[in-house]
Design an enzyme around this catalytic site. Structure first.
Site, PDB file in Angstrom:
ATOM      1  N   HIS A  66       3.490   2.270  -2.219  1.00 19.83           N
ATOM      2  CA  HIS A  66       4.207   2.566  -3.307  1.00 19.83           C
ATOM      3  C   HIS A  66       4.114   4.043  -3.763  1.00 19.83           C
ATOM      4  O   HIS A  66       5.135   4.463  -4.149  1.00 19.83           O
ATOM      5  CB  HIS A  66       3.964   1.585  -4.315  1.00 19.83           C
ATOM      6  CG  HIS A  66       4.045   0.261  -3.849  1.00 19.83           C
ATOM      7  ND1 HIS A  66       3.525  -0.919  -4.626  1.00 19.83           N
ATOM      8  CD2 HIS A  66       4.665  -0.219  -2.773  1.00 19.83           C
ATOM      9  CE1 HIS A  66       3.588  -1.974  -3.793  1.00 19.83           C
ATOM     10  NE2 HIS A  66       4.550  -1.602  -2.664  1.00 19.83           N
TER      11      HIS A  66
ATOM     12  N   ASN B 238       0.784  -1.042   0.278  1.00 19.16           N
ATOM     13  CA  ASN B 238      -0.049   0.108  -0.005  1.00 19.16           C
ATOM     14  C   ASN B 238       0.808   1.361   0.206  1.00 19.16           C
ATOM     15  O   ASN B 238       0.346   2.305  -0.088  1.00 19.16           O
ATOM     16  CB  ASN B 238      -0.877  -0.013   1.331  1.00 19.16           C
ATOM     17  CG  ASN B 238      -1.909  -0.966   1.009  1.00 19.16           C
ATOM     18  OD1 ASN B 238      -2.196  -1.474   0.088  1.00 19.16           O
ATOM     19  ND2 ASN B 238      -2.739  -1.279   2.135  1.00 19.16           N
TER      20      ASN B 238
ATOM     21  N   CYS C 163       9.695  -5.300 -11.943  1.00 18.91           N
ATOM     22  CA  CYS C 163      10.930  -5.205 -11.046  1.00 18.91           C
ATOM     23  C   CYS C 163      10.885  -6.179  -9.951  1.00 18.91           C
ATOM     24  O   CYS C 163       9.839  -6.152  -9.302  1.00 18.91           O
ATOM     25  CB  CYS C 163      10.797  -3.695 -10.672  1.00 18.91           C
ATOM     26  SG  CYS C 163      11.795  -3.186  -9.453  1.00 18.91           S
TER      27      CYS C 163
END
Lengths: 384, 384
Positions: free
Chosen positions: A282, A280, A311
């Site tokens: 990012h 949550n 990634c």
């Protein structure tokens, strides 16, 4: 209908990544957190003497009853507690959701919660993106198509496919405020041969005003090989009946240019931290390379993100940021063809500023692009 | 009735801190985001020609109409969009809330959202604490007592008082899972002469099982001097009619011992970061000093926090942690007198482990305690 996918990149908006949840029997053939009827498992409030008929009579919907190797029927409490519909639902009282647009789009009424707002009482961008994730998943949830995991349909699960996002464009015209009742509409459409578009509109229930709009593009990925996949016929048959032509953002063709490494603002050597593992957080990380004075004085009114590669949590990431040549724009100017809706003209004499962004994996030889972005910021209204 | 307070410490659970929101007229005598009726402000969908009668007729409740210095009536759109009740409400359809226990306790039905869960599909502790904040604020919201700011009553606002938490005890018996419908009850009681107790019970709607319980103690603080305050008669008159005897946790007398600086685990030189400024991220930070293997293999089933002083954003903080002498406890053991509810006996042969915690400001001469804590962890159930 898809919504969410595994996207381990730690600097992306949270709604773009979530570890998938497998829901498989634990070792030994007995599903976890299930109750053996007349058996010995004791993880439930139902006593081991309760006959199956009595159990099922008290359940809100028919729970999955699994017959184990030793032929003991088992009620899956996970299923009872989650209660994922296996058929299309038109209303959901608890989610405050309903199907609209002839039963193919979804509307959910949502109150802005106290912890979703910043010191200015306005919902954070992170909260809004979270609610886009939530409503899209609830759309799939109510469609009866939800398989295991986050947003994949039964047909996708069968082919071991997950959704990955390739592009996201969000415009916030007016940030929702604490306690405000919002109506969030979401609907899907075709995107090329193998993709899907998902759009959202957020309106204020009290004023009817459009607060935010968003559109996104999704493709399917093989969960094991991590390669993009064609849309199998089975999944297309599930999804395509939900496609409509409606769009939340009419003009949405802008491509983001690639930044060079000589960008004005750069943060290198970024590594996922333990606290980043909660998906949550990012969006905050994505702000790393924005100049401080912009973060303090402005609020984001438009963001375009183009995803290039996954990634991994061990990657070392560089975040680059460059103010656009246009520099300061007069409000009301049409921003490179992306319509900001009629309310942008209400900015009066406030200024906007735009940035181009690039996130890349720092490699020995060459850097690999993870994400290109474009953001537009306008002056924050005076503190309330 | 209070719920939330300014508590700038960055390592505390999010629901303990939030910048208060002032709601004052902007400079020049005109409230921000308000619409001059027949005036020139253009921040609203209502045209400047709309007569006041026509405006108010379309509003969901009577909005506040402010008469400015130049005698122009102004509709406060913030008020219309927030729509904070000025009288007690028994039901709130949008919040899925209702008054229970004869009209003094509050129950809200809440669905666990997709972004509130971890990779194990279980709600994070942070999400649960957020929902405790949310329901307590909605309790005050529906009481008709909510003044400016987060949880302060009109009487408190008049005396410039805010709520601060002095103790919090939460027990999670079973983590709610993604999509689960929960019923969260919250109610308040007296705590000494000048304090208030606020409790919560979280139940699964599908099974009726208690998932979590919490209790907390609150006192009033002068917002300017930052000193604790007696409860003024005016505030007591507002709050005390809501007090009931009911308790979520029956045995709740445990005091947390103070750790010495020779604690086994320590992290020093912790400083609030930009991303910590979003008050939703504190619980993760509080985990800094917990050994990695505990975080990976276990989940928290009980936490007690005792708050000693406020922490400012410029403080440098040390986090200490020591495993309890008892080390590994057999499940079902009564944990230092704090009842874990009947479900602890269902842990079977899994082990629990306890830690004592201390957060302190690193000072030149002597360290100052911010927070003492006690946590109990049990083995995480096998991955679902």
């Amino acid at each position: 209908m898809g919504a969410i996918t595994r996207q381990p990149m730690r600097d992306l908006p949270c709604w773009l990544g979530h570890a998938r949840v497998a829901h498989e029997p634990a070792r030994g053939g007995e599903p976890h957190n299930c109750v053996k009827i007349n058996g010995s498992s004791a993880t439930s409030v139902i006593s081991r003497q309760t006959p199956l008929a009595a159990v099922t009579a008290t359940l809100p919907l028919n729970p999955k009853v699994v017959v184990t190797d030793d032929e003991i029927p088992v009620v899956c409490w996970e299923d009872v507690r989650q209660n994922i519909p296996t058929e299309k639902q038109l209303m959901d009282q608890h989610r405050q959701g309903m199907m609209i647009e002839g039963g193919v789009a979804y509307r959910q009424t949502v109150v802005v919660r106290s912890y979703e707002v910043g010191p200015d009482k306005a919902a954070t961008l992170e909260s809004i993106l979270n609610l886009l994730q939530e409503t899209s998943l609830n759309h799939v949830w109510m469609s009866g198509l939800l398989g295991n995991g986050f947003g994949a349909t039964h047909g996708m699960v069968k082919h071991d496919l997950i959704w990955v996002v390739s592009r996201m464009h969000e415009q916030v015209e007016n940030y929702p405020i604490w306690g405000e009742v919002m109506e969030i509409d979401t609907f899907v459409g075709a995107s090329g041969k193998n993709g899907m578009r998902r759009d959202w509109m957020i309106r204020s229930h009290a004023t009817g005003q459009v607060l935010a709009r968003a559109t996104s593009t999704w493709v399917m990925m093989d969960q094991k090989t991590r390669r993009l996949s064609k849309m199998p016929c089975e999944a297309r048959a599930e999804i395509s009946p939900w496609f409509i032509e409606k769009r939340a953002i009419q003009e949405d063709s802008e491509k983001v240019a690639k930044l060079g490494s000589s960008a004005t603002y750069a943060k290198s050597n970024l590594r996922p931290k333990r606290c980043d593992l909660d998906i949550n957080h990012h969006v905050n990380n994505a702000k790393y390379a924005i100049p401080d004075h912009v973060l303090e004085d402005s609020q984001l009114c438009s963001i375009i993100l183009e995803y290039r590669k996954e990634c991994s949590s061990t990657d070392v990431v560089q975040s680059l940021c460059e103010p656009d040549d246009v520099g300061i724009l007069e409000a009301g100017t049409k921003l490179n063809g992306s319509s900001m809706g009629s309310d942008v003209s209400l900015l009066g004499h406030q200024d906007s500023v735009r940035f181009t962004h690039l996130l890349q994996v720092e490699g020995d030889g060459k850097d690999e692009e993870i994400l290109r972005g474009h953001t537009t910021w306008k002056k924050r209204p005076p503190s309330m």
